[in-house]
Design an enzyme around this catalytic site. Structure first.
Site, PDB file in Angstrom:
ATOM      1  N   ASP A 182      -4.570  -2.289  -0.756  1.00 41.26           N
ATOM      2  CA  ASP A 182      -3.084  -2.454  -0.906  1.00 41.26           C
ATOM      3  C   ASP A 182      -2.908  -3.842  -0.214  1.00 41.26           C
ATOM      4  OD1 ASP A 182      -0.494  -1.464  -1.080  1.00 41.26           O
ATOM      5  OD2 ASP A 182      -0.191  -1.729   0.891  1.00 41.26           O
ATOM      6  N   GLU A 208      -5.159  -5.676  -4.251  1.00 39.97           N
ATOM      7  CA  GLU A 208      -3.870  -6.103  -5.059  1.00 39.97           C
ATOM      8  C   GLU A 208      -3.275  -7.183  -4.372  1.00 39.97           C
ATOM      9  OE1 GLU A 208      -0.331  -4.418  -2.771  1.00 39.97           O
ATOM     10  OE2 GLU A 208       0.831  -4.286  -4.739  1.00 39.97           O
TER      11      GLU A 208
HETATM   12  C1  GLC Z   1       2.144  -2.523  -2.030  1.00 35.87           C
HETATM   13  C2  GLC Z   1       2.479  -1.413  -2.673  1.00 35.87           C
HETATM   14  C3  GLC Z   1       3.757  -1.115  -2.272  1.00 35.87           C
HETATM   15  C4  GLC Z   1       4.124  -0.982  -0.682  1.00 35.87           C
HETATM   16  C5  GLC Z   1       3.629  -2.195  -0.123  1.00 35.87           C
HETATM   17  C6  GLC Z   1       3.232  -2.061   1.178  1.00 35.87           C
HETATM   18  O1  GLC Z   1       2.459  -3.522  -2.374  1.00 35.87           O
HETATM   19  O2  GLC Z   1       2.081  -1.335  -3.817  1.00 35.87           O
HETATM   20  O3  GLC Z   1       4.173   0.060  -2.854  1.00 35.87           O
HETATM   21  O4  GLC Z   1       5.279  -0.939  -0.530  1.00 35.87           O
HETATM   22  O5  GLC Z   1       2.133  -2.543  -0.550  1.00 35.87           O
HETATM   23  O6  GLC Z   1       2.364  -1.032   1.544  1.00 35.87           O
END
Ligand code: GLC
Length: 597
Positions: A226, A294
């Protein structure tokens, strides 16, 4: 065959081809556990609910699932605020339920990826509770686990001032929160309840790697990591510069600044490499574990940002998400240009680089809302014929749309900062997180509770899995056909993508071809426009195998093609169902797959 003979002549006798990873060509289904299936009538989905729907996933042709967080959490950001990395929140079940889920997935040859929230924890995590107790490093071993800074207010002032102008990505408000006990600020790049871990501290890195091993020991096949850009910040913590292209009233407040210093510092690749090294450890090699990171590109050249991850991490075990399917305009020439550049560059870096496409997720407007229902059908053909891993967000296979959430039911903390979202509803991310629509029954078959954590879409009685299974030409049956086709075809799983010259600005054309010339190759054509188009490739095409408009007319199995196509499919000039010298008529928003000759 010829290629094989040629290869055997030039390769050394002890040559061992690297086995392609399971990730290459995988269809990964993204489950937001809160909204997929409730098994205990509390209005929130859970792990036993996922097990209940495992056969559905198998029939859809899914090779792997990615579960958004199910860890113990106060749910300030719906599980992305982790209070314990090595357990399951009672809301979602127990560790035993998770083990059962693993066994059920394994029985069906479905891989399991889980979310790893590495940048921050919950403020309820024991690490943070300890860290906030004191700043004395001689007595507090957790002193340096988070990012603490003194106020920079002038001496004698009775107010506090944060060390810089950084903003949090959820609401666009300040990224610093004052802590009375430590008399210091802590950094939270997201919600106030999500303090950032200090990744420059090797003990923190070791702790996260231990958490990875915990789940790898339970058999998980990989991680979705993440928010990785935030793991490394500019060490001097300088202010972020203003964003000259920010349009007040049009862009989210977070984008008033360019985030040059608060995220994306080069150390991020070193940290991710360390994590990827865990996947290479002797005891985990058996199953070819894989991680996907991500990171949304923010600069002027997204391509470079994606490639930096392929160069910075070992591409045999790690890849960044490619988010162009979420962010690029739905436009043939943009796609043509990007696909050409991206796949050419990947091949140059390492032939084992795995692309990783997602057209939807729990943070982004639903694709059917974003590009429209008709285009969403052709997007399914595009997604499932792209190389690498392709991620399908739950509900997108039946065309679920963003749902307007009544004000008193809004849940997402990001909704507070979401002042702008154009036509897509300024309500944070709840609209794309509503319960899965299984049937026309109460709560769409999602839950037996009196009410659900978010409301069902108003169209659930018409738009649901049961109804679409009964309609041979539904979006769901299109996805099923594509899923079957992808899983049976070495070209679609492992073949090269080559962008083709098509004489229409509205049509994207590409081939997927395996190095083994005995394997059937395919040509895909996507009409991005709302008008019919006749176009030519200047090269012969084989039989039309599938159309996004009437999937029941084609054959999903490239090996056993149906001899005749339905009249509506006989769209070539000759009307024979094969495209002669490549002249093709495509209906509005139609996408088709041909056998290549
Ligand atoms: C990522 C997740 C999102 C979350 C953020 C903080 O972007 O996909 O849903 O709010 O990280 O963890």
């Amino acid at each position: 065959m010829r290629d094989r003979i040629r290869n055997s002549l030039i390769l050394p006798p002890d040559f061992q081809p690297i086995q392609p990873s399971w990730a290459e060509g995988a269809l990964v289904y993204h489950i937001y556990p809160r909204s997929f299936q409730d098994s205990n009538a509390d209005g929130v989905g859970d792990l036993l609910g996922v097990i209940k729907r495992m056969d559905y996933l198998k029939e859809l042709g899914v090779n792997a699932i990615w579960l958004s967080p199910f860890y113990p959490s106060p749910m300030a950001d719906f599980g992305y605020d982790v209070a314990d990395y090595c357990n399951v929140d009672p809301m979602f079940g127990t560790l035993d339920d998770f083990k059962q889920l693993m066994a059920e997935a394994d029985r069906r040859d479905i891989r399991v990826m889980i979310d790893l929230v590495s940048n921050h924890t919950s403020d309820e995590h024991i690490w943070f509770k300890e860290s906030r107790k004191s700043r004395d490093h001689t007595t507090n071993p957790f002193n340096d686990w988070y990012i603490w800074r003194d106020s920079v207010a002038p001496a004698g002032s009775d107010t506090q001032q944060p060390p810089n102008n950084w903003r949090n990505a959820l609401t666009g408000g300040p990224a610093w929160e004052w802590d009375d006990t430590r008399q210091q600020y802590y950094l939270h790049s997201f919600d106030i309840h999500q303090p950032d871990l200090n990744w420059s501290n090797p003990t923190v890195r070791a702790a996260i790697k231990q958490a990875m091993r915990f789940w790898l020991d339970l058999g998980v096949d990989g991680f979705r990591v993440d928010a990785v850009y935030w793991m490394a910040k500019e060490p001097l913590m300088s202010d972020d510069p203003g964003n000259p292209s920010f349009v007040e009233g049009e862009d989210l407040p977070y984008h008033a600044l360019r985030h040059d210093n608060s995220r994306g510092w080069p150390a991020v690749y070193a940290y991710l490499s360390e994590m990827a090294d865990v996947l290479h450890e002797e005891q985990y090699k058996d199953k070819q574990r894989f991680m996907v990171t991500e990171a949304y590109p923010e600069g002027h050249n997204p391509l470079v940002e994606y490639l930096n991850f392929y160069v910075g991490m070992d591409p045999k075990v790690a890849a960044p998400f490619n988010f162009e399917g979420l962010t690029m305009p739905w436009d043939a020439s943009t796609w043509r240009k990007f696909l050409r550049a991206f796949h050419h560059a990947l091949n140059q870096i390492d032939p084992h680089c795995v692309a990783s496409y997602a057209f939807g997720n729990h943070d982004q407007p639903r694709i059917a809302t974003r590009i429209g229902e008709a285009a969403a059908r052709s997007a399914s053909v595009l997604l499932l014929t792209l190389p690498g891993m392709v991620f399908l967000y739950y509900g997108d296979e039946i065309g679920m749309k963003n749902v307007v959430i009544p004000k008193d039911m809004v849940q997402d903390p990001a909704a507070k900062g979401d002042v702008i979202r154009g036509d897509l509803q300024p309500q944070g991310r709840d609209p794309e997180r509503t319960p899965m629509q299984w049937t026309a029954a109460k709560n769409g078959g999602f839950s037996d509770a009196a009410s659900t954590w978010l409301p069902l879409a108003p169209d659930y009685e018409q738009c649901n899995v049961e109804a679409q299974l009964a309609d041979p030409d539904s979006l769901l049956n299109l996805y099923k056909k594509l899923g079957t086709m992808r899983s049976q075809s070495d070209s679609l799983k492992h073949g090269q993508l080559k962008v083709l010259e098509v004489d229409s600005p509205y049509v994207l054309g590409y081939s997927r071809e395996h190095t083994d010339s005995d394997v059937q190759a395919y040509v895909v054509l996507v009409n991005f426009s709302g008008e019919p188009v006749t176009c030519s490739l200047g090269a012969p095409l084989g039989r039309r195998l599938l159309s996004s408009l009437s999937p029941s007319a084609g054959s999903a199995d490239g090996a056993e093609l149906q001899p005749d196509l339905a009249p509506s499919e006989a769209v070539t000039e000759s009307g024979s169902g094969s495209a002669g010298e490549g002249s093709v008529r495509l209906e509005s928003h139609e996408a088709v797959i041909y056998a290549a000759v």
